[in-house]
Design a protein around this motif. Structure first.
Motif, short mmCIF file in Angstrom:
data_model
loop_
_atom_site.label_atom_id
_atom_site.label_comp_id
_atom_site.label_asym_id
_atom_site.label_seq_id
_atom_site.Cartn_x
_atom_site.Cartn_y
_atom_site.Cartn_z
N SER A 1 0.67 -1.23 0.10
CA SER A 1 0.17 0.04 -0.05
C SER A 1 0.91 1.20 0.04
N ASN A 2 0.45 2.17 -0.76
CA ASN A 2 1.38 3.30 -1.02
C ASN A 2 0.38 4.69 -1.22
N GLU A 3 0.70 5.62 -0.43
CA GLU A 3 -0.14 6.90 -0.83
C GLU A 3 0.45 8.20 -0.37
N VAL A 4 0.10 9.25 -0.89
CA VAL A 4 0.56 10.36 -0.42
C VAL A 4 -0.52 11.35 -0.05
N SER A 5 -0.30 12.20 1.14
CA SER A 5 -1.41 13.10 1.59
C SER A 5 -0.89 14.43 1.41
N ALA A 6 -1.98 15.29 0.96
CA ALA A 6 -1.54 16.85 1.03
C ALA A 6 -2.20 17.47 2.41
N ILE A 7 -1.44 17.62 3.50
CA ILE A 7 -2.08 18.32 4.75
C ILE A 7 -2.52 19.73 4.46
N ASN A 8 -3.82 19.95 4.76
CA ASN A 8 -4.24 21.56 4.60
C ASN A 8 -3.96 21.95 3.04
N PHE A 9 -3.87 20.65 2.09
CA PHE A 9 -3.79 20.93 0.55
C PHE A 9 -2.25 21.50 0.31
N TYR A 10 -1.55 22.21 1.14
CA TYR A 10 -0.22 22.77 0.62
C TYR A 10 0.90 22.63 1.49
N SER A 11 0.59 22.42 3.20
CA SER A 11 1.77 22.60 3.98
C SER A 11 2.51 21.36 4.06
N ASP A 12 2.35 20.29 4.24
CA ASP A 12 3.06 18.95 4.37
C ASP A 12 2.50 18.09 3.23
N PHE A 13 3.46 17.15 2.56
CA PHE A 13 3.13 15.86 1.80
C PHE A 13 3.80 14.64 2.16
N PRO A 14 3.37 14.30 3.23
CA PRO A 14 3.86 12.85 3.85
C PRO A 14 3.62 11.78 2.59
N VAL A 15 4.49 10.73 2.55
CA VAL A 15 4.21 9.73 1.74
C VAL A 15 4.27 8.37 2.79
N LYS A 16 3.01 7.78 2.42
CA LYS A 16 3.02 6.55 3.49
C LYS A 16 2.94 5.20 2.69
N PHE A 17 4.01 4.30 3.28
CA PHE A 17 3.78 3.15 2.55
C PHE A 17 3.74 1.81 3.65
N GLY A 18 3.25 0.85 3.15
CA GLY A 18 3.00 -0.44 4.18
C GLY A 18 3.03 -1.71 3.41
N ILE A 19 3.39 -2.74 4.19
CA ILE A 19 3.33 -4.25 3.62
C ILE A 19 2.55 -4.90 4.34
N GLN A 20 1.80 -5.76 3.85
CA GLN A 20 0.98 -6.67 4.64
C GLN A 20 1.00 -7.98 4.17
N SER A 21 1.15 -8.99 5.01
CA SER A 21 1.19 -10.31 4.60
C SER A 21 -0.05 -11.00 5.66
N VAL A 22 -1.08 -11.77 4.68
CA VAL A 22 -1.94 -12.57 5.27
C VAL A 22 -1.53 -14.14 5.26
N ILE A 23 -1.36 -14.66 6.26
CA ILE A 23 -0.62 -15.94 6.29
C ILE A 23 -2.15 -16.93 6.62
N MET A 24 -2.28 -18.07 5.81
CA MET A 24 -3.27 -18.91 6.01
C MET A 24 -4.31 -18.46 6.20
N GLU A 25 -4.71 -17.21 5.71
CA GLU A 25 -6.13 -16.43 5.41
C GLU A 25 -6.55 -16.17 6.95
N HIS A 26 -5.80 -16.30 7.86
CA HIS A 26 -6.14 -15.89 9.34
C HIS A 26 -5.18 -14.95 9.89
N TYR A 27 -4.09 -15.18 9.92
CA TYR A 27 -2.91 -14.41 10.44
C TYR A 27 -1.94 -13.43 9.53
N ILE A 28 -2.09 -12.02 10.19
CA ILE A 28 -1.86 -10.91 9.57
C ILE A 28 -0.55 -10.18 10.12
N VAL A 29 0.35 -9.94 9.31
CA VAL A 29 1.59 -9.31 9.66
C VAL A 29 1.78 -7.87 8.90
#
Length: 472
Positions: free
Chosen positions: A218-246
């Protein structure tokens, strides 16, 4: 796997690290969201499609099939409180949701206490597009007085079909793009703490999967108050055996002064009558200080996993489509019932070579090949209704080009499916087409006879020759 489950239960019960935070912003905590699952991925979650992402993107509840409740709680320092509750339910006009959260952060540099609420609706316009709209309000206090805010939110999630569901290994599976726009106006004189405008654009996809686990980015960028800051967020998720998530993630540059590194665990259990997911994440604040978040998301209600019940009957087994007004066609009676919305049906006439000579069908895919702006506007207020299946269909013995088919035995096949893609078993039967009239010929050796017992032409012998089909 039991060991992982025990570890998950233990970390959810962890208490916060008792290290005071300096120069932390309560307003930024309001803007990044409090879903334990999203914070495990650096705050990324604009493409999320479960209830705990509703505050981040109102479109997240567009595909909800039953009543949902989400409870989230975060702890930063001993006197810090951050509860969050969301609820949503489906209707024929769309899905409706509401959420409430609170922060109580006495040492914040801006917002020390805030009560934030949102109500909204989301709709699944087709199998790819979900759109949501929300209204938001906030009241709070800061060092210089009270704060009031009112705003609107708009979000959308679009799914692509890029690779087959049966594929495995490295790939580009289930890609989705999304956006969330939140904007409003402060209702007090001091606008700095109540400026909660935020635009987020993002995408997600599975980049590896097999029968044991999946890996998603997952990857996204936000514009805080449309102009002040632009943090880029990223994440990796693994679903194991359909039940366990890391999960693991972060954001850079750290526009929130928060969550530059995060990680989390989860456990998901699905059943036809309910679903429960437990999540835990720890989020880096500063130095060695971490925020702990725990969440529980529930869904209640029985999912429709049964196919539609279908019936089919014909008024004739034999037809002779020669336009003489006698058995030129067959009337086929149809009947379909289901718990869910009927999404489509098809009736086929098949010859002895297993080729489809005539087909009758209607589905939402056929009716909505493109979502034009006008169709989109109409669909916003349109009630979700079941596909109409006709009571009767007439087959006049012609193929798809309007040509009368050859004599012989034909099979009809009927099936229907609902919005959950539950397909009914095919109902079949036979129809015989016979346009060749029986041929009859009679003849005698002579036309005159005298039955007077004189043994001279006392009998007239008539010979019959009849040509016909076995079914005549």
């Amino acid at each position: 796997m039991q060991f992982l489950k025990n570890v998950l239960c233990a970390v959810i019960l962890l208490c916060a690290v008792s290290i005071s935070a300096q120069d932390q912003s309560g307003k930024n905590l309001l803007m990044i969201g409090e879903s334990a699952s999203s914070l495990g991925m650096g705050g990324a979650g604009v493409t999320g499609k479960t209830l705990d992402y509703f505050i981040m993107n109102p479109a997240s509840i567009g595909s909800l099939e039953r009543l949902g409740v989400s409870l989230q709680y975060g702890n930063l320092i001993p006197d810090y409180k951050n509860p969050n509750i969301s609820i949503a339910f489906p209707t024929s006009y769309g899905n409706f949701g509401a959420a409430f959260k609170m922060i109580d952060m006495p040492d914040s540099v801006d917002m020390t206490k805030a009560y934030y609420g949102t109500i909204g609706t989301a709709k699944e316009f087709n199998d790819k597009l979900k759109v949501g709209l929300s209204a938001e309000f906030m009241t709070g206090t800061e060092s210089e007085g009270g704060v009031l805010y009112f705003g609107l939110g708009l979000g959308a999630i679009y799914s692509f079909s890029y690779m087959k569901a049966t594929s495995s290994g490295l790939g580009f599976y289930n890609p989705e793009i999304a956006f969330s726009l939140k904007g409003g106006i402060p209702l007090d004189e001091d606008t700095s703490s109540a400026n909660l405008n935020l635009l987020t654009l993002g995408y997600s996809f599975d980049f590896f999967r097999n029968k044991y686990f999946t890996l998603a980015l997952s990857n996204e960028v936000s514009a805080i108050n449309f102009y002040s800051d632009f943090p880029v967020k990223f994440g990796i998720q693994s679903v194991i055996m359909e039940h366990y998530i890391v999960r693991v993630g972060g954001n850079y540059p750290d526009g929130y002064d928060y969550a530059d590194f995060t990680a989390g665990l989860g456990y998901r259990f699905k059943h036809d009558k309910f679903m429960v997911q437990a999540d835990y994440s720890f989020v880096h604040l500063d130095d060695s200080t971490f925020v702990h978040y725990a969440g529980l998301t529930f869904e209640f209600g029985e999912l429709d996993r049964t196919p539609p019940v279908t019936k089919i009957e014909t008024d004739n087994l034999y037809i002779s489509p020669n336009y003489d007004g006698k058995q030129d066609y067959v009337m086929i009676d149809l009947d379909v019932s289901d718990k869910s919305k009927i999404q489509g049906w098809t009736l086929q006439v098949i010859d002895s070579s297993n080729l489809v000579v005539r087909e009758y069908k209607v589905s939402e895919r056929d009716m909505k090949k493109s979502l034009t702006p006008v169709e989109f506007a109409k669909a916003i207020f349109r009630k979700k209704e079941s596909m109409v299946v006709p009571d009767k269909v007439m087959w006049d013995g012609t193929d798809r080009n309007g040509v009368i088919v050859k004599d012989g035995k034909y099979q009809y096949s009927f099936t229907a499916w609902d919005e959950r893609n539950n397909f009914s078993l095919k109902k079949t039967g036979d129809i015989n087409v016979d346009n060749d009239m029986p041929a009859a010929e009679v003849k005698t050796e002579y036309l005159l006879f005298s039955p007077n017992g004189d043994n001279k032409k006392d009998e007239l012998i008539i010979t019959q020759n009849i040509k016909s089909q076995p079914n005549d």
